[in-house]
Design an enzyme around this catalytic site. Structure first.
Site, PDB file in Angstrom:
ATOM      1  N   LYS A 287       1.313  -0.961  -0.343  1.00 11.32           N
ATOM      2  CA  LYS A 287       0.062  -0.066   0.106  1.00 11.32           C
ATOM      3  C   LYS A 287       1.160   1.091  -0.027  1.00 11.32           C
ATOM      4  O   LYS A 287       2.058   1.541   0.910  1.00 11.32           O
ATOM      5  CB  LYS A 287      -0.849  -0.342   1.383  1.00 11.32           C
ATOM      6  CG  LYS A 287      -1.752   1.437   1.738  1.00 11.32           C
ATOM      7  CD  LYS A 287      -2.266   1.294   2.503  1.00 11.32           C
ATOM      8  CE  LYS A 287      -2.706   2.237   2.736  1.00 11.32           C
ATOM      9  NZ  LYS A 287      -3.739   1.905   4.085  1.00 11.32           N
TER      10      LYS A 287
ATOM     11  N   ASP B 114       1.485   4.947   0.343  1.00 10.35           N
ATOM     12  CA  ASP B 114       0.402   6.698   0.766  1.00 10.35           C
ATOM     13  C   ASP B 114       0.966   7.598  -0.167  1.00 10.35           C
ATOM     14  O   ASP B 114       2.535   7.129  -0.297  1.00 10.35           O
ATOM     15  CB  ASP B 114       0.556   5.846   1.823  1.00 10.35           C
ATOM     16  CG  ASP B 114      -0.816   6.778   2.847  1.00 10.35           C
ATOM     17  OD1 ASP B 114      -1.169   7.562   2.242  1.00 10.35           O
ATOM     18  OD2 ASP B 114      -1.193   6.121   3.800  1.00 10.35           O
TER      19      ASP B 114
ATOM     20  N   ASP C  94     -10.439   7.576   3.623  1.00  6.32           N
ATOM     21  CA  ASP C  94     -10.535   7.101   5.050  1.00  6.32           C
ATOM     22  C   ASP C  94     -11.849   6.718   5.883  1.00  6.32           C
ATOM     23  O   ASP C  94     -11.759   6.743   6.888  1.00  6.32           O
ATOM     24  CB  ASP C  94      -9.247   8.513   5.782  1.00  6.32           C
ATOM     25  CG  ASP C  94      -7.892   7.841   4.968  1.00  6.32           C
ATOM     26  OD1 ASP C  94      -7.307   6.616   4.231  1.00  6.32           O
ATOM     27  OD2 ASP C  94      -7.369   8.732   5.280  1.00  6.32           O
TER      28      ASP C  94
HETATM   29  C1  GLA Z   1      -3.298   7.117   5.776  1.00  4.48           C
HETATM   30  C2  GLA Z   1      -4.041   6.413   4.556  1.00  4.48           C
HETATM   31  C3  GLA Z   1      -5.032   5.573   5.714  1.00  4.48           C
HETATM   32  C4  GLA Z   1      -3.209   4.653   6.504  1.00  4.48           C
HETATM   33  C5  GLA Z   1      -2.794   6.470   7.393  1.00  4.48           C
HETATM   34  C6  GLA Z   1      -1.713   5.180   7.820  1.00  4.48           C
HETATM   35  O1  GLA Z   1      -4.378   8.667   5.868  1.00  4.48           O
HETATM   36  O2  GLA Z   1      -5.094   6.900   3.634  1.00  4.48           O
HETATM   37  O3  GLA Z   1      -5.058   4.198   5.479  1.00  4.48           O
HETATM   38  O4  GLA Z   1      -2.506   3.909   6.207  1.00  4.48           O
HETATM   39  O5  GLA Z   1      -2.515   6.671   6.192  1.00  4.48           O
HETATM   40  O6  GLA Z   1      -0.250   6.541   8.770  1.00  4.48           O
END
Ligand code: GLA
Length: 711
Positions: free
Chosen positions: A449, A451, A519
């Site tokens: 994943k 980010d 989120d």
């Molecule tokens: C972002 C992502 C979340 C999570 C956090 C971790 O906000 O969208 O899903 O992975 O970072 O810090």
């Protein structure tokens, strides 16, 4: 799909056809004029268009520019320019383009070339794809002169829209936790611009749908233009005072400057376009099919993943992850993704980003024992990373403060306590490839994943003569790193994430199998977020988790079965704290996951319809139908909590009207388990027109209807 040359009365044009649409271009001496954008044409249709008299040009007006799709700034021009440049050789600011090559076909591409006297060569490219309705457009700008040229606007492309009596513009909007918004309004005279500003990601993704003023989900003409750019872009929809409409799009040019030395060239991202007369559903379906087949690196059904973020936040431990893994496996997950908090000194969001070594405190024997257990439980293992970012409180920043995007003499503004590493720099990219490669080589990790939790600020690159390149080259550098890591680890899949859904774009989906949508995992809110996502992007790429209620940012008390009915509409995952779930909840989850696995191929690969059903405004109905119409799944979800029960009349879409179908209506029982509430026989025609009546409780109603052809 075809590109052919057509000539009539000494006028020559190029007819580009992709599925249901054609676009016709006529190079003149100084312009490339678009003569058609709409229904697919034959060669004789195109000849007839070219035989028509030149458009009447009022003396003091510039209507004739409507079709000019490679408009350069500086000359006689009345439309939004695609290109703007400064030439140092002749000191000119005024582009004066002339066609120097009226067209050639290179494989699936048409290329028409123009040039400015100072030597800037402009190649306009159109590209088609087998079995797709999409026509791509991009521009290559080459400095063929002796002096430097600065590009100040390098648009990807423009399209001259069909002549309609009305125009409506639909553009996406969003913010953290509220992605998937859509603004739809009549196009007003002048330029209607939608523009992102965060540089390396965007909650205002650059795409637009223009419809004929009255299109519905199932009827009417809709043109779509999508800029394949995950950073900031602009999409300008312009309605002239002669009531003609165009779209121009490209990388955001607020601070755009690319210096081309003699011989250098710059290629823009693509602007991808479709046309349909089948309404918004047909428009979306064309995008879904194209993205599945030609954009995503893989489009096989996505695994059911379990993600630990909402369960643990930064409080990660080997024992905790093992416990979650055991429970996730019992719920039917196929992949365990350990989110933020596994590395170095990362115990909250103040420190650690940049120091990508496994925390010896949290994982004394490394990741191997955990991954072994996950494998033993029959799941794959995935991990969270955020390679473009650094906390000032990190060894990496202490060693390389010059690696961050910054401007000398200005503060380095932090967001979420982090700064952005400059991925335009080759040394930074090498560093990122190095540790990612080692992480994936040393551990059995097949899912990442990726980010990106902030945008750019104080954009600069001290010591570089053209620091504005960061806006473009950070995005391209990131994609280059992702591509290289993919090349070295071809079995690894990627999920693209940016504070939720701020990086849902064609360029990033070309290097990532799925996107994290938001989120915000509240099921009711998700209905809107998923609806917005579905306008362009397919369900197979739409990450959707079932999470706990009553946690931060998710206050509604939606029943578990309801939450499953919403998350099942995409690439479903589970994101709640399973250690707080009862035995019953885990077995309930396992039953929903088992049902989902049965219908997943239809959801991920079928045609998706947004369905108008009753009760209007409270029932969100979405249908997925197999290409051969043998199977369909319809989700009907009510938005809330009414005092009384009701009857929803759920209509299907896309079925064969003349076929017979067996229908299972699945709702939830008192324990939240999926239960077959009714089973009936119907015909496609009845299901399409009258629908299937479903008894709904007053409290968060949700049903799944599974149609199987029987005759
Ligand atoms: C972002 C992502 C979340 C999570 C956090 C971790 O906000 O969208 O899903 O992975 O970072 O810090």
């Amino acid at each position: 799909m075809s590109i052919i040359q057509v000539t009539s009365r000494r006028r020559t044009g190029w007819l580009v056809t992709a599925g249901v649409q054609s676009q016709l271009f006529e190079p003149t001496e100084t312009r490339i004029m678009q003569r058609h954008y709409g229904t697919a044409l034959s060669a004789s249709d195109a000849r007839a268009l070219l035989a028509a008299p030149e458009e009447y040009a009022p003396k003091q007006d510039s209507t004739v520019d409507h079709g000019n799709v490679v408009a350069g700034f500086g000359g006689l021009l009345a439309v939004e320019p695609l290109l703007r440049a400064t030439s140092y050789a002749d000191g000119s600011h005024a582009l004066h383009l002339a066609v120097i090559d009226p067209g050639r076909v290179e494989g699936d591409e048409l290329v028409i070339t123009l040039a400015d006297p100072a030597g800037l060569v402009v190649e306009a490219h159109w590209r088609t794809y087998a079995g797709s309705d999409v026509i791509d457009r991009f521009t290559v700008l080459r400095n063929g002169g002796d002096g430097d040229v600065d590009l100040l606007r390098a648009g990807s492309g423009a399209v001259a829209l069909p002549d309609w009596t009305g125009y409506r513009r639909t553009v996406p909007w969003g913010r953290w936790g509220r992605e998937g918004g859509l603004d739809r309004a009549p196009l007003t005279h002048g330029r209607n611009v939608s523009r992102g500003w965060e540089g390396l990601r965007s909650f205002m993704p650059p795409w637009v749908m223009i419809d004929d003023g009255s299109a519905t989900e199932d009827t009417g003409c809709v043109c779509t233009a999508v800029l394949a750019w995950g950073g900031s872009g602009y999409v300008s929809a312009e309605l002239s005072t002669n009531d003609r409409a165009r779209v121009t799009a490209g990388i955001d040019d607020t601070d755009f400057r690319i210096r081309l030395r003699p011989g250098e060239e710059f290629t823009t991202p693509t602007l991808d376009t479709t046309w349909t007369d089948g309404g918004f559903n047909a428009a979306s379906q064309a995008w879904h099919a194209h993205i599945r087949r030609h954009v995503l690196p893989r489009h096989a059904d996505r695994p059911v993943l379990y993600n630990s973020w909402e369960a643990t936040l930064f409080d990660v431990s080997e024992a905790g992850q093992r416990e979650l893994a055991r429970l996730a496996a019992r719920a039917g997950a196929e992949l365990l993704v350990m989110d933020d908090g596994w590395f170095d000194t990362r115990s909250d969001d103040h420190a650690g980003l940049g120091d990508w070594s496994v925390s010896p405190v949290k994982f004394p024997a490394g990741l191997a024992p955990l991954i072994r257990e996950v494998r033993h439980l029959g799941m794959r293992f995935g991990i969270w990373v955020e390679p473009e970012m650094v906390n000032p409180d990190s060894d990496l920043y202490r060693q390389h403060p010059d690696w961050v995007v910054h401007t000398s003499g200005r503060p380095r503004s932090e967001k979420r306590n982090q700064l952005v590493l400059n991925f335009a720099r080759p040394d930074v990219r090498q560093w990122a490839i190095g540790w990612l490669d080692a992480l994936l080589r040393d551990n059995d990790i097949t899912f990442v994943k990726w980010d990106c939790n902030r945008g750019l600020s104080e954009v600069g690159w001290p010591g570089e003569s053209n620091p504005e390149r960061v806006w473009v080259e950070h995005v391209r550098g990131t994609i280059a790193v992702l591509s290289e890591v993919r090349r070295r680890h071809p079995d690894t899949e990627f999920e693209i994430c940016a504070s939720g859904g701020a990086r849902v774009s064609l360029d990033f989906l070309a290097v990532g199998e799925q996107a994290w949508t938001s989120d915000n995992t509240g099921a009711v809110e998700r209905l809107s977020i998923q609806n917005g996502f579905s306008y362009i992007y397919p369900a197979v790429a739409m990450g959707a988790w079932v999470t706990d209620t009553g946690t931060t940012g998710h206050f509604r008390d939606e029943p578990l079965g309801y939450r499953f009915c919403v998350a099942m509409q995409g690439a479903m995952g589970i994101g709640g704290d399973l250690t707080r779930c009862s035995e019953t909840d885990i077995s309930v989850a396992a039953e929903w996951v088992a049902l989902y696995k049965q219908i997943r191929p239809i959801i991920h690969q079928g045609r998706r319809f947004r369905v108008e059903s009753t009760p209007v405004g409270v029932a969100d109905v979405v249908a997925y139908v197999a290409e051969n119409q043998s199977r369909a799944v319809v989700f009907a979800v009510g938005r809330g909590d009414w005092i009384d029960s009701t009857v929803a009349r759920v209509r299907a879409r896309g079925l064969d009207p003349d076929a017979e179908y067996d229908v299972r209506v699945i709702s939830r029982d008192e324990d939240q388990r999926p239960t077959e509430e009714a089973r009936l026989q119907t015909t496609g025609r009845v299901a399409l027109t009258h629908g299937v009546s479903v008894g709904w409780p007053g409290f968060y109603p949700a049903s799944v209807l599974v149609f199987d052809r029987t005759g």
